[in-house]
Write a protein that holds these residues in place. Structure first.
Motif, PDB file in Angstrom:
ATOM      1  N   HIS A  35      -0.629   4.623   3.582  1.00  0.00           N
ATOM      2  CA  HIS A  35      -0.847   3.398   4.349  1.00  0.00           C
ATOM      3  C   HIS A  35       0.384   3.156   5.220  1.00  0.00           C
ATOM      4  O   HIS A  35       1.232   2.328   4.892  1.00  0.00           O
ATOM      5  CB  HIS A  35      -1.067   2.196   3.422  1.00  0.00           C
ATOM      6  N   PRO A  36       0.507   3.880   6.336  1.00  0.00           N
ATOM      7  CA  PRO A  36       1.713   3.742   7.154  1.00  0.00           C
ATOM      8  C   PRO A  36       1.827   2.411   7.882  1.00  0.00           C
ATOM      9  O   PRO A  36       2.893   2.075   8.381  1.00  0.00           O
ATOM     10  CB  PRO A  36       1.614   4.904   8.138  1.00  0.00           C
ATOM     11  N   ARG A  37       0.746   1.650   7.915  1.00  0.00           N
ATOM     12  CA  ARG A  37       0.805   0.336   8.553  1.00  0.00           C
ATOM     13  C   ARG A  37      -0.151  -0.596   7.833  1.00  0.00           C
ATOM     14  O   ARG A  37      -1.277  -0.231   7.510  1.00  0.00           O
ATOM     15  CB  ARG A  37       0.401   0.435  10.031  1.00  0.00           C
ATOM     16  N   ILE A  38       0.346  -1.798   7.560  1.00  0.00           N
ATOM     17  CA  ILE A  38      -0.479  -2.844   6.965  1.00  0.00           C
ATOM     18  C   ILE A  38      -0.058  -4.158   7.610  1.00  0.00           C
ATOM     19  O   ILE A  38       1.130  -4.428   7.757  1.00  0.00           O
ATOM     20  CB  ILE A  38      -0.351  -2.875   5.428  1.00  0.00           C
ATOM     21  N   GLU A  39      -1.036  -4.928   8.029  1.00  0.00           N
ATOM     22  CA  GLU A  39      -0.752  -6.214   8.669  1.00  0.00           C
ATOM     23  C   GLU A  39      -1.562  -7.297   7.996  1.00  0.00           C
ATOM     24  O   GLU A  39      -2.753  -7.109   7.721  1.00  0.00           O
ATOM     25  CB  GLU A  39      -1.118  -6.155  10.157  1.00  0.00           C
ATOM     26  N   GLY A  40      -0.910  -8.417   7.760  1.00  0.00           N
ATOM     27  CA  GLY A  40      -1.557  -9.551   7.135  1.00  0.00           C
ATOM     28  C   GLY A  40      -0.555 -10.278   6.264  1.00  0.00           C
ATOM     29  O   GLY A  40       0.634  -9.970   6.262  1.00  0.00           O
ATOM     30  N   ALA A  41      -1.056 -11.242   5.526  1.00  0.00           N
ATOM     31  CA  ALA A  41      -0.191 -12.062   4.672  1.00  0.00           C
ATOM     32  C   ALA A  41      -0.640 -11.938   3.220  1.00  0.00           C
ATOM     33  O   ALA A  41      -1.814 -11.693   2.939  1.00  0.00           O
ATOM     34  CB  ALA A  41      -0.256 -13.524   5.116  1.00  0.00           C
ATOM     35  N   LEU A  42       0.308 -12.133   2.327  1.00  0.00           N
ATOM     36  CA  LEU A  42       0.009 -12.132   0.899  1.00  0.00           C
ATOM     37  C   LEU A  42      -0.528 -13.502   0.494  1.00  0.00           C
ATOM     38  O   LEU A  42       0.203 -14.355  -0.025  1.00  0.00           O
ATOM     39  CB  LEU A  42       1.266 -11.789   0.092  1.00  0.00           C
ATOM     40  N   ARG A  43      -1.801 -13.700   0.762  1.00  0.00           N
ATOM     41  CA  ARG A  43      -2.501 -14.924   0.367  1.00  0.00           C
ATOM     42  C   ARG A  43      -3.931 -14.548   0.024  1.00  0.00           C
ATOM     43  O   ARG A  43      -4.587 -13.824   0.782  1.00  0.00           O
ATOM     44  CB  ARG A  43      -2.503 -15.952   1.495  1.00  0.00           C
ATOM     45  N   ILE A  44      -4.406 -15.003  -1.104  1.00  0.00           N
ATOM     46  CA  ILE A  44      -5.769 -14.704  -1.532  1.00  0.00           C
ATOM     47  C   ILE A  44      -6.752 -15.150  -0.459  1.00  0.00           C
ATOM     48  O   ILE A  44      -6.651 -16.246   0.080  1.00  0.00           O
ATOM     49  CB  ILE A  44      -6.070 -15.355  -2.887  1.00  0.00           C
TER      50      ILE A  44
END
Length: 154
Positions: A35-44
């Motif tokens: 997974h060389p790129r992941i975008e988003g926030a740590l929120r359910i």
């Protein structure tokens, strides 16, 4: 019906260091071969865009996922839909604290749904190999960070 693919490895670094590596999405491209790129926030419930590279040198595929669960220093789970929603894939990354200077890192995927039998043996084999590469990469990254911090005077 369900099927699962998993890789587990011991890490000679504290669970906090592993979480630091996992939760810093901006640096995944520096160490993560799967997974060389992941975008988003740590929120359910929050959407994530996740690049997936299963075969080391193959093209990246962008997958839209949703954060299903996360617990700081312990786990991150996201889910995707496959086969027009007839299969839910739950991608999990988990850290188990084994003591002040070591932990176990697990990463895998659980498939559930009425068409789970269509997740082929070949795909599961490719996923297992990819998750092994990711486990080894996160272990190397965490152990390097821990080793460097041990050498730095306080």
């Amino acid at each position: 019906m369900q099927r699962a693919v998993e890789h587990r490895t011991g890490v000679q670094a504290p669970a906090e260091i592993l979480w630091e590596v996992i939760s810093d999405f901006a640096t995944w491209g520096d160490w993560n071969p799967v997974h060389p790129r992941i975008e988003g926030a740590l929120r359910i419930g929050t959407p994530l865009n996740v690049e997936v590279v299963l075969d080391g040198d193959g093209p990246a595929k962008v997958v839209e996922a949703v954060v299903q669960d996360w617990v700081p220093y312990e786990q991150l789970h996201w889910r995707t839909k496959r086969l027009r929603g007839f299969v839910t894939a739950i991608r999990y990354i988990e850290i188990e604290n084994m003591g002040p200077t070591n932990a176990t890192f697990s990463n895998g995927e659980l498939f559930v749904g009425p068409l789970v039998r269509l997740v082929s043996r070949d795909e599961r084999r490719r996923l297992r190999a990819a998750y092994t590469r990711m486990g080894e990469a996160v272990r190397e990254r965490a152990e390097a960070i821990w080793s460097q911090r041990q050498k730095t005077p306080i």
